[in-house]
Design a protein around this motif. Structure first.
Motif, PDB file in Angstrom:
ATOM      1  N   SER A 197      17.378 102.659  80.474  1.00  0.00           N
ATOM      2  CA  SER A 197      18.845 102.663  80.583  1.00  0.00           C
ATOM      3  C   SER A 197      19.493 102.777  79.211  1.00  0.00           C
ATOM      4  O   SER A 197      20.478 103.488  79.044  1.00  0.00           O
ATOM      5  CB  SER A 197      19.330 101.402  81.297  1.00  0.00           C
ATOM      6  N   ALA A 198      18.937 102.076  78.239  1.00  0.00           N
ATOM      7  CA  ALA A 198      19.464 102.179  76.876  1.00  0.00           C
ATOM      8  C   ALA A 198      19.293 103.613  76.360  1.00  0.00           C
ATOM      9  O   ALA A 198      20.204 104.156  75.724  1.00  0.00           O
ATOM     10  CB  ALA A 198      18.765 101.186  75.953  1.00  0.00           C
ATOM     11  N   ASP A 199      18.141 104.227  76.659  1.00  0.00           N
ATOM     12  CA  ASP A 199      17.907 105.613  76.231  1.00  0.00           C
ATOM     13  C   ASP A 199      18.946 106.559  76.812  1.00  0.00           C
ATOM     14  O   ASP A 199      19.378 107.507  76.156  1.00  0.00           O
ATOM     15  CB  ASP A 199      16.520 106.086  76.672  1.00  0.00           C
ATOM     16  N   ILE A 200      19.335 106.307  78.049  1.00  0.00           N
ATOM     17  CA  ILE A 200      20.300 107.177  78.731  1.00  0.00           C
ATOM     18  C   ILE A 200      21.723 106.909  78.260  1.00  0.00           C
ATOM     19  O   ILE A 200      22.487 107.833  77.958  1.00  0.00           O
ATOM     20  CB  ILE A 200      20.215 106.983  80.257  1.00  0.00           C
ATOM     21  N   LEU A 201      22.073 105.634  78.184  1.00  0.00           N
ATOM     22  CA  LEU A 201      23.477 105.282  77.952  1.00  0.00           C
ATOM     23  C   LEU A 201      23.914 105.366  76.490  1.00  0.00           C
ATOM     24  O   LEU A 201      25.099 105.557  76.228  1.00  0.00           O
ATOM     25  CB  LEU A 201      23.754 103.885  78.512  1.00  0.00           C
ATOM     26  N   PHE A 202      22.973 105.260  75.557  1.00  0.00           N
ATOM     27  CA  PHE A 202      23.401 105.290  74.159  1.00  0.00           C
ATOM     28  C   PHE A 202      24.031 106.624  73.793  1.00  0.00           C
ATOM     29  O   PHE A 202      24.905 106.700  72.941  1.00  0.00           O
ATOM     30  CB  PHE A 202      22.239 104.953  73.207  1.00  0.00           C
ATOM     31  N   CYS A 203      23.590 107.699  74.463  1.00  0.00           N
ATOM     32  CA  CYS A 203      24.133 109.024  74.133  1.00  0.00           C
ATOM     33  C   CYS A 203      25.126 109.506  75.188  1.00  0.00           C
ATOM     34  O   CYS A 203      25.508 110.677  75.181  1.00  0.00           O
ATOM     35  CB  CYS A 203      23.001 110.026  73.963  1.00  0.00           C
ATOM     36  N   LYS A 204      25.534 108.588  76.089  1.00  0.00           N
ATOM     37  CA  LYS A 204      26.516 108.900  77.125  1.00  0.00           C
ATOM     38  C   LYS A 204      26.092 110.100  77.974  1.00  0.00           C
ATOM     39  O   LYS A 204      26.895 110.971  78.306  1.00  0.00           O
ATOM     40  CB  LYS A 204      27.899 109.137  76.512  1.00  0.00           C
ATOM     41  N   ALA A 205      24.803 110.134  78.315  1.00  0.00           N
ATOM     42  CA  ALA A 205      24.271 111.244  79.117  1.00  0.00           C
ATOM     43  C   ALA A 205      24.946 111.284  80.482  1.00  0.00           C
ATOM     44  O   ALA A 205      25.178 110.260  81.103  1.00  0.00           O
ATOM     45  CB  ALA A 205      22.764 111.084  79.287  1.00  0.00           C
ATOM     46  N   ASP A 206      25.273 112.481  80.927  1.00  0.00           N
ATOM     47  CA  ASP A 206      25.825 112.605  82.278  1.00  0.00           C
ATOM     48  C   ASP A 206      24.909 113.442  83.172  1.00  0.00           C
ATOM     49  O   ASP A 206      25.167 113.594  84.357  1.00  0.00           O
ATOM     50  CB  ASP A 206      27.249 113.157  82.270  1.00  0.00           C
ATOM     51  N   ILE A 207      23.836 113.967  82.596  1.00  0.00           N
ATOM     52  CA  ILE A 207      22.799 114.639  83.374  1.00  0.00           C
ATOM     53  C   ILE A 207      21.461 114.080  82.911  1.00  0.00           C
ATOM     54  O   ILE A 207      21.141 114.119  81.721  1.00  0.00           O
ATOM     55  CB  ILE A 207      22.826 116.167  83.169  1.00  0.00           C
ATOM     56  N   VAL A 208      20.696 113.532  83.877  1.00  0.00           N
ATOM     57  CA  VAL A 208      19.395 112.953  83.566  1.00  0.00           C
ATOM     58  C   VAL A 208      18.376 113.560  84.523  1.00  0.00           C
ATOM     59  O   VAL A 208      18.396 113.263  85.716  1.00  0.00           O
ATOM     60  CB  VAL A 208      19.422 111.409  83.701  1.00  0.00           C
ATOM     61  N   PRO A 209      17.498 114.424  84.021  1.00  0.00           N
ATOM     62  CA  PRO A 209      16.529 115.073  84.913  1.00  0.00           C
ATOM     63  C   PRO A 209      15.392 114.117  85.277  1.00  0.00           C
ATOM     64  O   PRO A 209      14.558 113.774  84.440  1.00  0.00           O
ATOM     65  CB  PRO A 209      16.013 116.248  84.070  1.00  0.00           C
ATOM     66  N   VAL A 210      15.397 113.651  86.517  1.00  0.00           N
ATOM     67  CA  VAL A 210      14.353 112.747  86.996  1.00  0.00           C
ATOM     68  C   VAL A 210      13.920 113.177  88.395  1.00  0.00           C
ATOM     69  O   VAL A 210      14.652 113.867  89.098  1.00  0.00           O
ATOM     70  CB  VAL A 210      14.819 111.273  87.036  1.00  0.00           C
ATOM     71  N   GLY A 211      12.747 112.716  88.781  1.00  0.00           N
ATOM     72  CA  GLY A 211      12.263 112.973  90.131  1.00  0.00           C
ATOM     73  C   GLY A 211      12.827 111.935  91.092  1.00  0.00           C
ATOM     74  O   GLY A 211      13.425 110.940  90.678  1.00  0.00           O
ATOM     75  N   PRO A 212      12.620 112.144  92.383  1.00  0.00           N
ATOM     76  CA  PRO A 212      13.150 111.217  93.398  1.00  0.00           C
ATOM     77  C   PRO A 212      12.640 109.786  93.243  1.00  0.00           C
ATOM     78  O   PRO A 212      13.342 108.842  93.572  1.00  0.00           O
ATOM     79  CB  PRO A 212      12.688 111.811  94.728  1.00  0.00           C
ATOM     80  N   ASP A 213      11.428 109.636  92.694  1.00  0.00           N
ATOM     81  CA  ASP A 213      10.882 108.288  92.529  1.00  0.00           C
ATOM     82  C   ASP A 213      11.633 107.492  91.464  1.00  0.00           C
ATOM     83  O   ASP A 213      11.515 106.272  91.401  1.00  0.00           O
ATOM     84  CB  ASP A 213       9.393 108.348  92.185  1.00  0.00           C
ATOM     85  N   GLN A 214      12.408 108.180  90.637  1.00  0.00           N
ATOM     86  CA  GLN A 214      13.163 107.496  89.583  1.00  0.00           C
ATOM     87  C   GLN A 214      14.615 107.209  89.974  1.00  0.00           C
ATOM     88  O   GLN A 214      15.369 106.648  89.186  1.00  0.00           O
ATOM     89  CB  GLN A 214      13.122 108.318  88.294  1.00  0.00           C
ATOM     90  N   ALA A 215      15.004 107.559  91.197  1.00  0.00           N
ATOM     91  CA  ALA A 215      16.371 107.288  91.655  1.00  0.00           C
ATOM     92  C   ALA A 215      16.733 105.805  91.541  1.00  0.00           C
ATOM     93  O   ALA A 215      17.849 105.476  91.116  1.00  0.00           O
ATOM     94  CB  ALA A 215      16.567 107.787  93.085  1.00  0.00           C
ATOM     95  N   PRO A 216      15.824 104.857  91.856  1.00  0.00           N
ATOM     96  CA  PRO A 216      16.175 103.440  91.694  1.00  0.00           C
ATOM     97  C   PRO A 216      16.463 103.063  90.236  1.00  0.00           C
ATOM     98  O   PRO A 216      17.302 102.212  89.965  1.00  0.00           O
ATOM     99  CB  PRO A 216      14.942 102.696  92.213  1.00  0.00           C
ATOM    100  N   MET A 217      15.789 103.729  89.297  1.00  0.00           N
ATOM    101  CA  MET A 217      16.045 103.450  87.891  1.00  0.00           C
ATOM    102  C   MET A 217      17.444 103.915  87.501  1.00  0.00           C
ATOM    103  O   MET A 217      18.165 103.239  86.770  1.00  0.00           O
ATOM    104  CB  MET A 217      14.982 104.145  87.027  1.00  0.00           C
ATOM    105  N   ILE A 218      17.862 105.071  88.031  1.00  0.00           N
ATOM    106  CA  ILE A 218      19.213 105.573  87.752  1.00  0.00           C
ATOM    107  C   ILE A 218      20.247 104.635  88.369  1.00  0.00           C
ATOM    108  O   ILE A 218      21.278 104.341  87.750  1.00  0.00           O
ATOM    109  CB  ILE A 218      19.377 107.017  88.278  1.00  0.00           C
ATOM    110  N   GLU A 219      19.967 104.148  89.568  1.00  0.00           N
ATOM    111  CA  GLU A 219      20.864 103.179  90.212  1.00  0.00           C
ATOM    112  C   GLU A 219      20.985 101.922  89.355  1.00  0.00           C
ATOM    113  O   GLU A 219      22.089 101.413  89.130  1.00  0.00           O
ATOM    114  CB  GLU A 219      20.325 102.817  91.595  1.00  0.00           C
ATOM    115  N   GLN A 220      19.865 101.421  88.848  1.00  0.00           N
ATOM    116  CA  GLN A 220      19.891 100.234  88.001  1.00  0.00           C
ATOM    117  C   GLN A 220      20.632 100.527  86.694  1.00  0.00           C
ATOM    118  O   GLN A 220      21.390  99.684  86.200  1.00  0.00           O
ATOM    119  CB  GLN A 220      18.469  99.759  87.718  1.00  0.00           C
TER     120      GLN A 220
END
Length: 88
Positions: free
Chosen positions: A52-75
């Motif tokens: 989450s820190a990796d994603i949010l520090f750069c204010k990413a609005d597109i994160v390429p992940v597979g369906p198994d990572q959907a819970p991580m995006i939710e968190q």
């Protein structure tokens, strides 16, 4: 190479309960696959929060992940909402 990422991850760790970290279905599945049971390493539970820190520090609005990572995006979204509610 960016120490602020670790610092941000530590702030985020204080926003997530142990129960919430353990509820992540992907984490639960991997815990089962690895046979951790009650002896799960803390770093294993913290990894999605660090992501989450990796994603949010750069204010990413597109994160390429597979369906198994959907819970991580939710968190990650939950962490962002909690952080913004508490700190603006």
């Amino acid at each position: 190479a960016v120490p602020e990422l670790s610092e941000l991850a530590i702030y985020f760790l204080n926003l997530v309960t142990l129960a919430r970290a353990e509820r992540n279905p992907t984490v639960k599945n991997e815990m089962r696959e690895k046979g951790y049971g009650a002896d799960v390493p803390l770093g294993f539970l913290c990894y999605p929060i660090s992501q989450s820190a990796d994603i949010l520090f750069c204010k990413a609005d597109i994160v390429p992940v597979g369906p198994d990572q959907a819970p991580m995006i939710e968190q990650c979204n939950e962490i962002a909402h909690t952080f913004n509610r508490l700190y603006g």
